[in-house]
Design an enzyme around this catalytic site. Structure first.
Site, PDB file in Angstrom:
ATOM      1  N   SER A  28     -22.903  -2.855  -8.236  1.00  0.00           N
ATOM      2  CA  SER A  28     -23.728  -1.672  -8.478  1.00  0.00           C
ATOM      3  C   SER A  28     -23.755  -1.322  -9.966  1.00  0.00           C
ATOM      4  O   SER A  28     -24.172  -2.136 -10.791  1.00  0.00           O
ATOM      5  CB  SER A  28     -23.212  -0.514  -7.618  1.00  0.00           C
TER       6      SER A  28
ATOM      7  N   HIS B 143     -25.700  -1.481   0.713  1.00  0.00           N
ATOM      8  CA  HIS B 143     -25.278  -1.431  -0.683  1.00  0.00           C
ATOM      9  C   HIS B 143     -23.791  -1.730  -0.829  1.00  0.00           C
ATOM     10  O   HIS B 143     -23.381  -2.491  -1.714  1.00  0.00           O
ATOM     11  CB  HIS B 143     -25.592  -0.052  -1.276  1.00  0.00           C
TER      12      HIS B 143
ATOM     13  N   ASP C 164     -30.346  -2.525   1.310  1.00  0.00           N
ATOM     14  CA  ASP C 164     -29.674  -1.667   0.334  1.00  0.00           C
ATOM     15  C   ASP C 164     -30.500  -0.394   0.154  1.00  0.00           C
ATOM     16  O   ASP C 164     -31.624  -0.433  -0.344  1.00  0.00           O
ATOM     17  CB  ASP C 164     -29.549  -2.417  -0.999  1.00  0.00           C
TER      18      ASP C 164
END
Length: 274
Positions: free
Chosen positions: A95, A254, A225
């Site tokens: 991320s 995610h 996601d």
């Protein structure tokens, strides 16, 4: 606790376990190096040296009021790698951590680096602009900041129990321990760092950074996601990289390094050994 002090006086906490080729892990927003526990133990058991740090303002690192931008994140990562004198390292970012890794490689060069992997990562650019029409409107990120400022505890609880791990999907079975651990990590960090970090991960354009990188990079992204929509992230990053390998994970959320760790770890191990 093991700490390295940056040039601007920030104390960065890090973990450094084992021997062998180093793998350096960069965590996502608003978490800490604890989010990599499963990976740290897995790769340690496979003969690697594993290193993970808490980003400034996160976890056990200094809760400073400034420097919450990608350049400082990359410089802090460089401070850790220099302090530990790491060479032939593999860098893994999830991320926001994926953005940190990309900026580090572009800003500090690849002399210490063998390979990299970015998972569910924010590059090339999350926010919608005339040149990035597929991005998310800025209002989405303004709303995240507003929720954080209004009640960070509630906001983090809702994020972890909902879209981050896909627990809001029909038929999903929320894991209370995972939700609580996400909330714990988030609340350990500083509100100012997390508030500013939303701008850092959403508005930083990594296009030119990606073009500079020459080491092999694994780009992994789940197509479900809900935090960093994959169509405007993973595939575009892989195209910009000189030596990128893209893998799309059908239905993965995610937070796939946590909920889908067995699959992700196996794929990373294969890439590292290839």
């Amino acid at each position: 606790m093991p700490m390295v002090t940056t040039d601007d006086g920030v104390e960065i906490f890090y973990k450094d376990w084992g021997t062998g080729q180093p793998i350096v892990f960069s965590h996502g927003w608003p978490l800490s190096s604890d989010d990599w526990d499963t990976q740290l133990l897995f790769f340690l058991q496979h003969g690697y040296r594993v290193v993970a740090h808490d980003r400034r303002g996160h976890g056990r690192s200094s809760q400073v009021g400034d420097g919450h931008d990608m350049d400082h994140y990359a410089d802090d990562l460089a401070a850790v790698t220099a302090h530990l004198d790491l060479h032939d390292a593999i860098h893994v970012g999830h991320s926001t951590g994926g953005g940190e890794v990309v900026r580090y490689l572009a800003r500090h060069g690849e002399s210490r680096v063998a390979k990299a992997a970015i998972l569910s990562a924010v590059p090339p650019l999350m926010v919608q602009t005339p040149d990035n029409p597929g991005g998310l409107p800025k209002s989405v990120f303004d709303d995240l900041q507003a929720q954080l400022a209004a009640n960070r505890s509630v906001f983090y609880r809702n994020l972890a129990s909902g879209p981050f791990y896909g627990f809001n999907r029909p038929g999903a079975e929320p894991d209370e321990a995972i939700i609580e651990n996400w909330w714990r990590q988030g609340m350990t960090g500083g509100a100012k760092a997390h508030y500013d970090g939303i701008v850092a991960f959403s508005q930083t354009d990594f296009t030119e950074d990606l073009k500079k990188i020459t080491v092999p990079v694994f780009v992994g992204h789940g197509d479900d996601d809900q935090i960093v929509p994959y169509a405007d992230a993973g595939p575009l990053s892989a195209k910009l990289l000189k030596n990128g390998t893209l893998k799309i994970y059908p239905g993965f959320p995610h937070g796939m390094p946590t909920t889908k760790a067995e699959t992700i770890n196996a794929d990373l191990l294969e890439f590292f050994r290839s």
